[in-house]
Design an enzyme around this catalytic site. Sequence first.
Site, PDB file in Angstrom:
ATOM      1  N   LYS A 104      -8.173 -43.780  21.492  1.00 51.28           N
ATOM      2  CA  LYS A 104      -8.248 -45.202  21.804  1.00 51.28           C
ATOM      3  C   LYS A 104      -8.377 -45.415  23.292  1.00 51.28           C
ATOM      4  CE  LYS A 104      -7.615 -49.675  21.555  1.00 51.28           C
ATOM      5  NZ  LYS A 104      -6.999 -50.621  20.653  1.00 51.28           N
ATOM      6  N   HIS A 141     -10.756 -51.029  23.023  1.00 50.52           N
ATOM      7  CA  HIS A 141     -10.342 -52.392  23.382  1.00 50.52           C
ATOM      8  C   HIS A 141     -11.390 -52.878  24.376  1.00 50.52           C
ATOM      9  CE1 HIS A 141      -7.247 -55.596  24.068  1.00 50.52           C
ATOM     10  NE2 HIS A 141      -8.087 -55.799  25.072  1.00 50.52           N
ATOM     11  N   HIS A 179     -10.902 -55.476  17.072  1.00 46.82           N
ATOM     12  CA  HIS A 179     -10.569 -56.917  17.096  1.00 46.82           C
ATOM     13  C   HIS A 179     -11.668 -57.760  17.736  1.00 46.82           C
ATOM     14  CE1 HIS A 179      -9.173 -55.364  20.909  1.00 46.82           C
ATOM     15  NE2 HIS A 179      -8.031 -54.947  20.433  1.00 46.82           N
ATOM     16  N   ASP A 251      -4.502 -55.847  13.744  1.00 45.30           N
ATOM     17  CA  ASP A 251      -3.954 -55.945  15.101  1.00 45.30           C
ATOM     18  C   ASP A 251      -2.574 -56.595  15.080  1.00 45.30           C
ATOM     19  OD1 ASP A 251      -3.758 -55.451  17.759  1.00 45.30           O
ATOM     20  OD2 ASP A 251      -5.145 -57.016  18.394  1.00 45.30           O
TER      21      ASP A 251
END
Length: 354
Positions: A104, A141, A179, A251
């Site tokens: 991530k 992200h 997201h 999330d």
Amino acid sequence: MSDTITLDIDAPDDWHVHLRDDEMLDAVAPFTAEAFRHALIMPNLVPPVTSTALAVAYRDRILAAAGPNARADFTPMMALYLNDQLETADLLAGATDGVVFGAKFYPAGATTNSAAGGTSLLDYRGTLEAMAGAGIPLLVHAESTDPEVDIFDREAVFIEQQMVPVIEQIPELRVTVEHISTRAGLEIVRDHPQVGGSITPHHLTCDRSDLLANGMRPELYCKPVINSREERIAIATAATSGDRSFFFGTDSAPHPLSKKEAATVAAGIFNAPYALEVVAELFHEWGALDKLEAFVSHHGVDHYGLERAATKVRLTRRPDCEGDPAQSVCTAGGAEVRIFGADAARRWTWEPIR
Ligand code: DOR
Ligand code: ZN
């Protein structure tokens, strides 16, 4: 006057969740473990999960906290935090051992517990190329941290500046835009077959007017921040369309009320208890219940090359609002955490059926 609706779907997955640690982990993990088969666990603990050994230990703590009603097939899928501490050989070994699922990337400073993140994705080019070779997905992200960029434009700017180069220069790398909060996120996913996108219950159902128009609602503050009505409608259109590139990731990100109702509010929405209910009600409103199973149970496992579920869950919607779903949970130490989505839980219930 509508009738009761019953819908049997393959067991769903949550492709993005924050379970935290210690007392908070104990309080929140059972909700995820009861509802979802796979749960992709975010590594943004303090300090972050940067090695296979840390991931193994964290996975054990998660399984110990999953509770007596956890699904028998509940599987925490562990991600390592991509930063300068991460060693490529350790990541590859962890993946070979079946412990590590992905890596991530957090831009440093973009969100909660991202201080240990990186500056630029391409700084990790060697690791990313090794991941592409080993079939390890990159989870991103996607949010610029440039203070000159407006908060509502930061997803688009990050995608253009950092994701497009990586995707074009390392086309074998499987990537997830996590997201998704804007059309820019939807577009990069649609444009590249190796790129998938996860979508949250709150980005599907709320926009910035909900956050700001009728008294500021800190419980709706998250990163990437909930965007405009147009973006929300584009996201809901994508999720309900049956497009195989988009899948469910809650999330769910619990914070105690003391952090959510403060001078500086922590980003994160705790939605795990009613996540399925919220997304089911949204698909109902959009006349798309026939697409719900694909979104919550198929597209994610297909993107990640995993087997579809052999078990099912029965969702039931009652026409009249019933009950009084809990609005918060408490940790053993007494910290209260507000739950998102209680309204949907007045209509929807679910139970495992096989
Ligand atoms: O709102 C958010 N909360 N976004 C993130 O990316 C992190 C998360 C958290 O850990 O609280
Ligand atoms: Zn997150």
